[in-house]
Design an enzyme around this catalytic site. Sequence first.
Site, PDB file in Angstrom:
ATOM      1  N   GLN A   1      -9.801  63.925  -1.945  1.00  0.00           N
ATOM      2  CA  GLN A   1      -8.918  63.087  -2.761  1.00  0.00           C
ATOM      3  C   GLN A   1      -8.197  63.845  -3.861  1.00  0.00           C
ATOM      4  O   GLN A   1      -7.176  63.390  -4.352  1.00  0.00           O
ATOM      5  CB  GLN A   1      -9.723  61.944  -3.394  1.00  0.00           C
TER       6      GLN A   1
ATOM      7  N   CYS B   1     -12.023  52.850   4.078  1.00  0.00           N
ATOM      8  CA  CYS B   1     -12.889  53.087   5.237  1.00  0.00           C
ATOM      9  C   CYS B   1     -13.775  51.875   5.516  1.00  0.00           C
ATOM     10  O   CYS B   1     -14.256  51.722   6.617  1.00  0.00           O
ATOM     11  CB  CYS B   1     -13.739  54.331   5.024  1.00  0.00           C
TER      12      CYS B   1
HETATM   13  C1  LIG Z   1     -13.473  61.614  -0.662  1.00  0.00           C
HETATM   14  C2  LIG Z   1     -13.284  61.617   0.827  1.00  0.00           C
HETATM   15  N1  LIG Z   1     -13.975  62.465   1.580  1.00  0.00           N
HETATM   16  C3  LIG Z   1     -13.837  62.515   2.907  1.00  0.00           C
HETATM   17  C4  LIG Z   1     -12.980  61.667   3.563  1.00  0.00           C
HETATM   18  C5  LIG Z   1     -12.886  61.727   5.049  1.00  0.00           C
HETATM   19  O1  LIG Z   1     -11.756  62.447   5.459  1.00  0.00           O
HETATM   20  P1  LIG Z   1     -11.180  62.276   6.939  1.00  0.00           P
HETATM   21  O2  LIG Z   1     -10.654  60.901   7.028  1.00  0.00           O
HETATM   22  O3  LIG Z   1     -10.109  63.332   7.030  1.00  0.00           O
HETATM   23  O4  LIG Z   1     -12.278  62.553   7.876  1.00  0.00           O
HETATM   24  C6  LIG Z   1     -12.227  60.746   2.819  1.00  0.00           C
HETATM   25  C7  LIG Z   1     -11.330  59.789   3.504  1.00  0.00           C
HETATM   26  O5  LIG Z   1     -11.292  58.620   3.182  1.00  0.00           O
HETATM   27  C8  LIG Z   1     -12.371  60.729   1.420  1.00  0.00           C
HETATM   28  O6  LIG Z   1     -11.684  59.881   0.664  1.00  0.00           O
END
Ligand SMILES: Cc1ncc(COP(=O)(O)O)c(C=O)c1O
Length: 372
Positions: free
Chosen positions: A179, A322
């Site tokens: 982020q 998510c």
């Molecule tokens: C802080 C954080 N880490 C990891 C992720 C995961 O990333 P990715 O969607 O590229 O797998 C996200 C995505 O929402 C995130 O906000």
Amino acid sequence: MALIYLDYNASTPIDSAVAAVMRPLIDTAYGNPSSGHWASAPAKAALEQARGQVAALLGCADDEIVFTSGGSEANNLALKGLVYARSGRPSHIITSEIEHPAILAPCQFLERLGATVTYVPVDASGLVDPDAIRKAITKDTCLISIMHANNEVGTIEPIADIARIARQHGIPLHTDAAQSVGKISTKVDELGADLLSIAGHKLYAPKGIGALYIRHGIALEPLIHGAVHENGRRAGTESALLAAALGKACEIAQAWIGMSELQRLRNLFWERLRAAFGNRVVLNCHLEKRLPNTLNISFVGGNGAEILAGMPTIAASTGSACHSGQITLSPVLQAMRVTPEVGLGAIRFSLGRGTTQDEIEAAVSELRRVIL
Ligand SMILES: Cc1ncc(COP(=O)(O)O)c(C=O)c1O
């Protein structure tokens, strides 16, 4: 009514300059970057240029960058790769209660394999106390993993302070910078990070690409075994196309000068909401130590999901994107000890390069229409 996108922390559109870099590569970079003939040359060149662009944004050496499929894989590689490399020695990890599931779930998985994990709490603004980390260290602590900035509330953690403690004890520090990258500085030496994860789709590159920075000297077992791609750290023929996109996105992020304007819009949004709703709206984050684009607020006594459902032209998020659709208090707000009365009314607005003042004014009008 025009559609308004205020969910840039969930994902970003592909920058037109990133798309422009990708387009010709679709035709030219089809060779395998590991081959030795003419057809591999454009792919290999694009891949290595991209590695340099990512490294430049993070302030590290090119060979400290491993391309992954995204932030989740980068986090999994950091955590599992480090524990697997210890060949069964006792492993203790320190992390926080407000990490993304892409950290918490691998931690829980490693616990099932016998590792121990300490989840340090946060204060009411979402901040980790470095002293709590110091106190949690045991003789088996092999990794400290604390996110750079929280995806839901935007709070920026004191990574450099935590890194000093980690270094004093000879423990590697991982930070999930999915982020923060492109929003605030993520130079690995300023942060003191030994491992750092980034995700392309939070940075105006496509989904399906990310990277893990691995400081020289840190040993990780690969998650995907196979041929010696990525210096033996992640098997699988690299996508020069996606890597080039991430590289360009990093180059743009380094040169982008619009962040203070974005912050001004975010602050204006908050002022307008306070004027419209008074004490019925509260901030869920640290007042200063927070991402410049993120506004997590609660309509006290309201329901964030219902409010968003009432204004379908606005894309924003209740809790983390998510887990959107789930009308329970988000684990991050729970960890910040936000009461259900306040937390259920939470909405995360996250602004990005495309956000305009007109959109902010329109979003405020929509909120007034739905709530007042
Ligand atoms: C802080 C954080 N880490 C990891 C992720 C995961 O990333 P990715 O969607 O590229 O797998 C996200 C995505 O929402 C995130 O906000």
